[in-house]
Enzyme design. Sequence first.
Site, mmCIF file in Angstrom:
data_model
loop_
_atom_site.group_PDB
_atom_site.id
_atom_site.type_symbol
_atom_site.label_atom_id
_atom_site.label_comp_id
_atom_site.label_asym_id
_atom_site.label_seq_id
_atom_site.Cartn_x
_atom_site.Cartn_y
_atom_site.Cartn_z
ATOM 1 N N LYS A 127 112.598 6.320 90.829
ATOM 2 C CA LYS A 127 111.463 7.608 91.013
ATOM 3 C C LYS A 127 110.565 7.611 92.361
ATOM 4 O O LYS A 127 109.706 8.141 92.369
ATOM 5 C CB LYS A 127 110.775 6.640 90.007
ATOM 6 C CG LYS A 127 111.637 7.123 88.412
ATOM 7 C CD LYS A 127 111.243 8.782 88.064
ATOM 8 C CE LYS A 127 111.738 9.499 87.074
ATOM 9 N NZ LYS A 127 111.164 10.891 87.346
ATOM 10 N N TYR A 175 115.644 2.570 88.498
ATOM 11 C CA TYR A 175 115.089 3.478 87.194
ATOM 12 C C TYR A 175 113.742 4.223 88.507
ATOM 13 O O TYR A 175 113.172 5.283 89.246
ATOM 14 C CB TYR A 175 114.808 3.313 85.679
ATOM 15 C CG TYR A 175 113.797 4.357 85.453
ATOM 16 C CD1 TYR A 175 114.993 5.935 85.664
ATOM 17 C CD2 TYR A 175 112.594 4.732 85.175
ATOM 18 C CE1 TYR A 175 114.449 6.911 84.793
ATOM 19 C CE2 TYR A 175 112.323 5.917 84.346
ATOM 20 C CZ TYR A 175 112.533 6.780 84.093
ATOM 21 O OH TYR A 175 112.229 8.115 83.750
ATOM 22 N N SER A 207 106.957 8.132 87.236
ATOM 23 C CA SER A 207 107.259 7.509 85.867
ATOM 24 C C SER A 207 106.186 6.057 86.448
ATOM 25 O O SER A 207 105.667 6.148 87.064
ATOM 26 C CB SER A 207 108.254 7.244 84.911
ATOM 27 O OG SER A 207 108.277 5.893 84.732
ATOM 28 N N SER A 208 105.666 5.298 84.718
ATOM 29 C CA SER A 208 104.729 4.438 85.131
ATOM 30 C C SER A 208 105.554 3.705 85.750
ATOM 31 O O SER A 208 105.025 2.537 86.309
ATOM 32 C CB SER A 208 103.855 4.198 84.040
ATOM 33 O OG SER A 208 104.903 4.469 82.649
ATOM 34 N N CYS A 209 106.688 2.768 85.284
ATOM 35 C CA CYS A 209 107.734 2.399 86.209
ATOM 36 C C CYS A 209 107.359 1.989 87.441
ATOM 37 O O CYS A 209 108.117 0.218 87.914
ATOM 38 C CB CYS A 209 108.871 1.611 85.294
ATOM 39 S SG CYS A 209 109.841 3.261 86.218
ATOM 40 N N HIS A 261 113.259 4.933 72.798
ATOM 41 C CA HIS A 261 111.941 3.911 73.647
ATOM 42 C C HIS A 261 112.008 3.772 72.822
ATOM 43 O O HIS A 261 111.641 3.834 71.046
ATOM 44 C CB HIS A 261 110.851 4.381 74.229
ATOM 45 C CG HIS A 261 111.476 5.314 75.396
ATOM 46 N ND1 HIS A 261 111.802 6.856 76.371
ATOM 47 C CD2 HIS A 261 111.367 4.538 76.376
ATOM 48 C CE1 HIS A 261 112.200 6.827 77.431
ATOM 49 N NE2 HIS A 261 112.472 5.550 77.740
HETATM 50 N N1 LIG Z 1 109.892 9.848 78.102
HETATM 51 C C1 LIG Z 1 108.988 8.977 78.952
HETATM 52 O O1 LIG Z 1 108.742 8.297 78.038
HETATM 53 C C2 LIG Z 1 108.535 9.518 79.881
HETATM 54 C C3 LIG Z 1 108.000 9.426 80.330
HETATM 55 C C4 LIG Z 1 107.301 9.790 82.251
HETATM 56 C C5 LIG Z 1 108.117 10.103 82.189
HETATM 57 N N2 LIG Z 1 109.461 10.723 81.567
HETATM 58 C C6 LIG Z 1 110.039 11.701 83.049
HETATM 59 O O2 LIG Z 1 109.883 12.878 82.289
HETATM 60 C C7 LIG Z 1 111.518 13.078 82.813
HETATM 61 C C8 LIG Z 1 112.365 13.503 81.223
HETATM 62 O O3 LIG Z 1 112.179 12.828 80.447
HETATM 63 P P1 LIG Z 1 113.198 12.760 78.974
HETATM 64 O O4 LIG Z 1 112.185 11.940 78.341
HETATM 65 O O5 LIG Z 1 113.007 14.099 78.897
HETATM 66 O O6 LIG Z 1 114.239 12.339 79.368
HETATM 67 P P2 LIG Z 1 115.347 12.965 78.279
HETATM 68 O O7 LIG Z 1 115.355 13.970 77.222
HETATM 69 O O8 LIG Z 1 117.149 11.938 78.399
HETATM 70 O O9 LIG Z 1 116.652 14.004 79.222
HETATM 71 C C9 LIG Z 1 116.668 14.180 80.465
HETATM 72 C C10 LIG Z 1 117.181 15.637 80.510
HETATM 73 O O10 LIG Z 1 117.706 15.646 81.856
HETATM 74 C C11 LIG Z 1 119.598 16.309 82.028
HETATM 75 N N3 LIG Z 1 119.570 15.916 82.839
HETATM 76 C C12 LIG Z 1 120.376 14.826 83.042
HETATM 77 N N4 LIG Z 1 121.466 14.070 84.013
HETATM 78 C C13 LIG Z 1 121.313 15.410 84.635
HETATM 79 C C14 LIG Z 1 122.081 16.348 85.220
HETATM 80 N N5 LIG Z 1 123.006 15.660 86.224
HETATM 81 N N6 LIG Z 1 122.244 17.489 85.591
HETATM 82 C C15 LIG Z 1 121.425 17.954 84.649
HETATM 83 N N7 LIG Z 1 120.406 17.801 84.328
HETATM 84 C C16 LIG Z 1 120.937 16.784 83.470
HETATM 85 C C17 LIG Z 1 119.107 15.928 80.716
HETATM 86 O O11 LIG Z 1 120.598 17.338 80.151
HETATM 87 P P3 LIG Z 1 121.406 16.767 78.817
HETATM 88 O O12 LIG Z 1 120.798 17.389 77.882
HETATM 89 O O13 LIG Z 1 122.055 17.667 79.453
HETATM 90 O O14 LIG Z 1 121.354 15.115 78.680
HETATM 91 C C18 LIG Z 1 118.070 16.351 79.328
HETATM 92 O O15 LIG Z 1 117.798 17.497 79.335
HETATM 93 C C19 LIG Z 1 112.285 12.212 83.220
HETATM 94 O O16 LIG Z 1 111.865 12.400 84.458
HETATM 95 C C20 LIG Z 1 111.093 11.030 83.011
HETATM 96 O O17 LIG Z 1 111.572 10.072 83.979
HETATM 97 C C21 LIG Z 1 109.628 10.984 80.490
#
Ligand SMILES: NC(=O)c1ccc[n+]([C@@H]2O[C@H](COP(=O)([O-])OP(=O)(O)OC[C@H]3O[C@@H](n4cnc5c(N)ncnc54)[C@H](OP(=O)(O)O)[C@@H]3O)[C@@H](O)[C@H]2O)c1
Length: 305
Positions: free
Chosen positions: A135, A131, A102-104, A175
């Site tokens: 990362k 966070y 992540s960019s953070c 967000h």
């Molecule tokens: N969204 C952004 O803007 C963004 C930007 C850069 C990077 N990312 C990276 O992309 C990744 C996903 O982000 P997202 O936005 O898709 O987040 P999200 O919608 O909150 O999805 C996170 C997923 O992780 C699962 N999870 C959380 N805790 C878990 C555990 N203990 N065991 C198994 N699964 C678990 C959640 O499962 P449940 O569905 O059961 O809760 C959900 O499916 C992260 O690593 C994030 O840092 C996201």
Amino acid sequence: MRLLITGGRGMVGSNLVRGLSEAHEVQAPGRDTFDLLDARSVQETVSRLAPDLIIHAAGRVGGIAANAAANALFLYENTMMGLNVLEAARLAGVPRVLNLGSSCIYPKDRDEQLREDDLHTGPLEPTNEGYAVAKIAVLKYAAMLRNDDPRCDYKTAIPCNLYGPGDHFEPPRSHMVPSAIRKIDDARRAGDAEVEIWGDGTARREFMYVGDLVDFVGHAIERWDTLPPLVNVGLGHDYTINEYYAEIADVVGWGGTFVHDTSKLVGMKRKLLSVDLADAWGWKAPTSLTDGLRRTYEHYLETAR
Ligand SMILES: NC(=O)c1ccc[n+]([C@@H]2O[C@H](COP(=O)([O-])OP(=O)(O)OC[C@H]3O[C@@H](n4cnc5c(N)ncnc54)[C@H](OP(=O)(O)O)[C@@H]3O)[C@@H](O)[C@H]2O)c1
């Protein structure tokens, strides 16, 4: 290729599952059967599924308020999940992992574009430090395994902020983009003339359509050997928060005015990734802001309301 996607029910993961399932055999067990905080169960599942490549897209993810209120929890869970996945991959002999950073992870308040080698060159933004530290630990573990063991071809892509179908539109998980879509659509329905923006709206942000990350990952799988081991994935340009709100108002069809609450947390002034490395590798984000926002708003109207 046999893919295992963690977090396959999340915003990023669900788009990856949808986007990659035609070309690949995709497994994406949910947290109910694949709790990434349980190291032993992660090892058993990874060993049983024996994927060719794992895409680690699970995490505890949240907006500024959620992060600021629980930095320790964000640090703990994201570190444990990432290390458990990488270690299980190593133990099971999974040859490739694409870890999502992540960019953070980059130092706060840099005016210039953040390059991959800017890591560790300054203090982190305190509102989501937990966070960010998690990362960094996970991407370092991937890099160190890669260095120590030639069988571990583990790489990290660092996406900028993302938005799109499957996003979380309700606070405190939302967000900026989905939160603005919900607020402006609520105002349109209620006939409200004003919408509030946190801060003065001059902070700059780089938000990429999530479908573009799926496109990147598709290319990464096809051209894995040449993919840099640590690579930013973004647009290379940014907009002010006021500009995002104005564009969203256009897409939603609401013509009111914005008011600013300058007492609220806004995070970094600017956070823009350098995309020189991805560019040189041969990839650019294909979707315009207007098209990405239109598709996201359509999804919001179909599912979230
Ligand atoms: N969204 C952004 O803007 C963004 C930007 C850069 C990077 N990312 C990276 O992309 C990744 C996903 O982000 P997202 O936005 O898709 O987040 P999200 O919608 O909150 O999805 C996170 C997923 O992780 C699962 N999870 C959380 N805790 C878990 C555990 N203990 N065991 C198994 N699964 C678990 C959640 O499962 P449940 O569905 O059961 O809760 C959900 O499916 C992260 O690593 C994030 O840092 C996201």
